[in-house]
Design a protein around this motif. Sequence first.
Motif, PDB file in Angstrom:
ATOM      1  N   PRO A  52       4.562 -35.766 -38.607  1.00  0.00           N
ATOM      2  CA  PRO A  52       3.662 -34.773 -39.213  1.00  0.00           C
ATOM      3  C   PRO A  52       4.330 -33.891 -40.254  1.00  0.00           C
ATOM      4  CG  PRO A  52       4.187 -34.185 -36.934  1.00  0.00           C
ATOM      5  CD  PRO A  52       4.691 -35.578 -37.143  1.00  0.00           C
ATOM      6  N   LEU A  53       5.649 -33.716 -40.183  1.00  0.00           N
ATOM      7  CA  LEU A  53       6.340 -32.888 -41.175  1.00  0.00           C
ATOM      8  C   LEU A  53       6.254 -33.478 -42.572  1.00  0.00           C
ATOM      9  CD1 LEU A  53       9.605 -31.828 -39.279  1.00  0.00           C
ATOM     10  CD2 LEU A  53       7.586 -30.436 -39.753  1.00  0.00           C
ATOM     11  N   LEU A  54       6.032 -34.778 -42.676  1.00  0.00           N
ATOM     12  CA  LEU A  54       5.982 -35.432 -43.980  1.00  0.00           C
ATOM     13  C   LEU A  54       4.677 -35.156 -44.713  1.00  0.00           C
ATOM     14  CD1 LEU A  54       7.629 -38.832 -43.029  1.00  0.00           C
ATOM     15  CD2 LEU A  54       8.657 -36.943 -44.288  1.00  0.00           C
ATOM     16  N   TYR A  55       3.707 -34.553 -44.029  1.00  0.00           N
ATOM     17  CA  TYR A  55       2.446 -34.206 -44.666  1.00  0.00           C
ATOM     18  C   TYR A  55       2.466 -32.800 -45.266  1.00  0.00           C
ATOM     19  CZ  TYR A  55       0.353 -38.329 -42.567  1.00  0.00           C
ATOM     20  OH  TYR A  55       0.064 -39.615 -42.230  1.00  0.00           O
ATOM     21  N   PRO A  84      14.022 -32.881 -51.305  1.00  0.00           N
ATOM     22  CA  PRO A  84      14.027 -33.699 -50.087  1.00  0.00           C
ATOM     23  C   PRO A  84      12.884 -33.329 -49.152  1.00  0.00           C
ATOM     24  CG  PRO A  84      15.734 -32.035 -49.979  1.00  0.00           C
ATOM     25  CD  PRO A  84      15.169 -31.961 -51.367  1.00  0.00           C
ATOM     26  N   THR A  85      12.500 -34.267 -48.304  1.00  0.00           N
ATOM     27  CA  THR A  85      11.480 -33.977 -47.299  1.00  0.00           C
ATOM     28  C   THR A  85      12.058 -33.070 -46.224  1.00  0.00           C
ATOM     29  OG1 THR A  85      12.090 -35.913 -45.984  1.00  0.00           O
ATOM     30  CG2 THR A  85      10.386 -36.219 -47.683  1.00  0.00           C
ATOM     31  N   GLN A  86      11.180 -32.453 -45.444  1.00  0.00           N
ATOM     32  CA  GLN A  86      11.642 -31.533 -44.410  1.00  0.00           C
ATOM     33  C   GLN A  86      12.489 -32.228 -43.341  1.00  0.00           C
ATOM     34  OE1 GLN A  86      10.853 -28.163 -44.908  1.00  0.00           O
ATOM     35  NE2 GLN A  86      12.581 -27.932 -43.492  1.00  0.00           N
ATOM     36  N   PRO A  87      12.091 -33.417 -42.847  1.00  0.00           N
ATOM     37  CA  PRO A  87      12.957 -34.081 -41.858  1.00  0.00           C
ATOM     38  C   PRO A  87      14.356 -34.358 -42.390  1.00  0.00           C
ATOM     39  CG  PRO A  87      10.780 -35.062 -41.835  1.00  0.00           C
ATOM     40  CD  PRO A  87      10.815 -34.142 -43.020  1.00  0.00           C
ATOM     41  N   LEU A  88      14.466 -34.741 -43.652  1.00  0.00           N
ATOM     42  CA  LEU A  88      15.782 -35.009 -44.230  1.00  0.00           C
ATOM     43  C   LEU A  88      16.576 -33.715 -44.372  1.00  0.00           C
ATOM     44  CD1 LEU A  88      17.670 -37.146 -45.489  1.00  0.00           C
ATOM     45  CD2 LEU A  88      16.567 -36.702 -47.691  1.00  0.00           C
ATOM     46  N   TYR A  89      15.925 -32.672 -44.839  1.00  0.00           N
ATOM     47  CA  TYR A  89      16.595 -31.386 -45.014  1.00  0.00           C
ATOM     48  C   TYR A  89      17.011 -30.803 -43.665  1.00  0.00           C
ATOM     49  CZ  TYR A  89      17.540 -26.922 -47.374  1.00  0.00           C
ATOM     50  OH  TYR A  89      18.144 -25.801 -47.900  1.00  0.00           O
ATOM     51  N   TYR A  94      18.543 -52.415 -43.153  1.00  0.00           N
ATOM     52  CA  TYR A  94      17.756 -52.353 -41.923  1.00  0.00           C
ATOM     53  C   TYR A  94      16.246 -52.391 -42.183  1.00  0.00           C
ATOM     54  CZ  TYR A  94      22.292 -50.613 -40.268  1.00  0.00           C
ATOM     55  OH  TYR A  94      23.631 -50.435 -40.001  1.00  0.00           O
ATOM     56  N   ARG A  95      15.842 -53.303 -43.056  1.00  0.00           N
ATOM     57  CA  ARG A  95      14.424 -53.520 -43.345  1.00  0.00           C
ATOM     58  C   ARG A  95      13.743 -52.251 -43.875  1.00  0.00           C
ATOM     59  NH1 ARG A  95      15.065 -55.342 -38.327  1.00  0.00           N
ATOM     60  NH2 ARG A  95      13.573 -53.854 -37.461  1.00  0.00           N
ATOM     61  N   CYS A  96      14.539 -51.315 -44.377  1.00  0.00           N
ATOM     62  CA  CYS A  96      14.012 -50.112 -45.050  1.00  0.00           C
ATOM     63  C   CYS A  96      13.142 -49.250 -44.130  1.00  0.00           C
ATOM     64  CB  CYS A  96      13.207 -50.510 -46.295  1.00  0.00           C
ATOM     65  SG  CYS A  96      14.089 -51.627 -47.417  1.00  0.00           S
ATOM     66  N   PHE A  97      13.420 -49.251 -42.822  1.00  0.00           N
ATOM     67  CA  PHE A  97      12.575 -48.482 -41.913  1.00  0.00           C
ATOM     68  C   PHE A  97      12.829 -46.984 -42.008  1.00  0.00           C
ATOM     69  CE2 PHE A  97      16.254 -49.638 -39.221  1.00  0.00           C
ATOM     70  CZ  PHE A  97      16.620 -48.407 -38.716  1.00  0.00           C
ATOM     71  N   ASN A  98      13.789 -46.573 -42.842  1.00  0.00           N
ATOM     72  CA  ASN A  98      14.040 -45.140 -43.008  1.00  0.00           C
ATOM     73  C   ASN A  98      12.842 -44.412 -43.611  1.00  0.00           C
ATOM     74  OD1 ASN A  98      15.482 -46.873 -45.197  1.00  0.00           O
ATOM     75  ND2 ASN A  98      15.026 -44.962 -46.291  1.00  0.00           N
ATOM     76  N   PHE A  99      11.975 -45.120 -44.351  1.00  0.00           N
ATOM     77  CA  PHE A  99      10.807 -44.471 -44.941  1.00  0.00           C
ATOM     78  C   PHE A  99       9.885 -43.912 -43.860  1.00  0.00           C
ATOM     79  CE2 PHE A  99      11.364 -47.831 -48.454  1.00  0.00           C
ATOM     80  CZ  PHE A  99      12.232 -47.013 -49.161  1.00  0.00           C
ATOM     81  N   GLN A 100       9.823 -44.575 -42.735  1.00  0.00           N
ATOM     82  CA  GLN A 100       8.943 -44.134 -41.651  1.00  0.00           C
ATOM     83  C   GLN A 100       9.374 -42.785 -41.102  1.00  0.00           C
ATOM     84  OE1 GLN A 100       8.816 -46.888 -38.391  1.00  0.00           O
ATOM     85  NE2 GLN A 100       7.596 -45.542 -37.081  1.00  0.00           N
ATOM     86  N   TYR A 101      10.692 -42.524 -41.077  1.00  0.00           N
ATOM     87  CA  TYR A 101      11.215 -41.303 -40.471  1.00  0.00           C
ATOM     88  C   TYR A 101      11.420 -40.177 -41.484  1.00  0.00           C
ATOM     89  CZ  TYR A 101      12.197 -44.265 -36.431  1.00  0.00           C
ATOM     90  OH  TYR A 101      12.071 -45.127 -35.368  1.00  0.00           O
TER      91      TYR A 101
END
Length: 385
Positions: free
Chosen positions: A110-113, A184-189, A210-217
Amino acid sequence: AGGAAGAAAEDLAALSEASGIWHYAQNCYSRCGGPGYCEDFCGPNNACCRLGASGDPPECHTVSFWPITLFHTCTKPNVRASQGSPTRAPPASGLPYVPESNGGLVFTNPLLYKPSDAPVMTFYLYRVQSDEDYAPENQNVGNIPGMLWYLHNEVVIHPGLKRSGTYFSTSKTRLEKFKIQVRPTQPLYNAGMNFAVVNAFDSGKCTGPYRCFNFQYYGYAVGCEAWDRRAGNDFPHGQWDGKVKYKDAAWYSLPGPCPSMGFKDKDKSCISSEPGGACVGGGVPTGTGNCTYSYEKVGELSIDELEGITDEKEFIDSGGYEYNKDTDSGYLNHFWDKKYDSAAAEKRVEIVEGLFKKKYPDLPEYPDPKCDFNRWRFYSYMKQR
């Protein structure tokens, strides 16, 4: 062959007349000076746009029919829609645009919204590019030292100025310069970083790690990579630790729309569910999962300009060689001599910086940011969530 070519030209002319789109299915990026309305080349009320280029202006996001999807081409925006709210404009709440037909959320975190409270960084990035014109989204770029390392290691090692590489055959001809803003996004920051992992792209498709799954997080955050093992930023190309003699060299990744598919396969459904990080219409990034960076091209130099080559044909005919790995030098040109010499690398960086400054004297100066990606913190934080 001439008859077939003539018939094809007649078919394109007929399509152009029927659709009201001038220069049907042709590349319009250079002729129009970039994306957006371009009536002189594309026709009345028409615009130069590319499917999936989220950094294009609002009118491009109202286009429903695409003559071709591989590059920027002349299109007919929905004038009524573009005069109101663009079909891909983010709502006032700051949430990423999610079409009603999507049936689900773009992100699970939800932080990505929400907009991030991280600061905005402004700096320049560069792209080694062919004569083709298209947006730098779903691409890998770098600072000047990083792009010189890339040229030195993969591009200028071929005879005859072929300038091809490991994963491409189209000859590289120039070094483009972009002004970029990143938030940067909040989760990354929250994880203590401004930059994510560098994702590799092949023909517009994210291929790792790793199949680029970092976008999900972390959302579609800009990634960076340097080669300092102690700092943990030497991933995913740690094999170059100690070999890169260009001080502060860094590579970056700019995730764009539908990174799970290559340029030829991207469709509207994928673009809606995987919007990428380029902010729609440009502007200052908000740090939401789909608005982490914006960019503007501000200049370019040809590779010939960097090396001081004034006549390619004469250089090739005379047996000239840009850089020979076996001799660690060129022949009839010595710009790339001494690949593993720090002083020689520093001199090349100074030359390129000077050429850009001379060609574009009015551009403001921005310092390169620190590549603060840390592989251990980045992936361990994901495991905790």
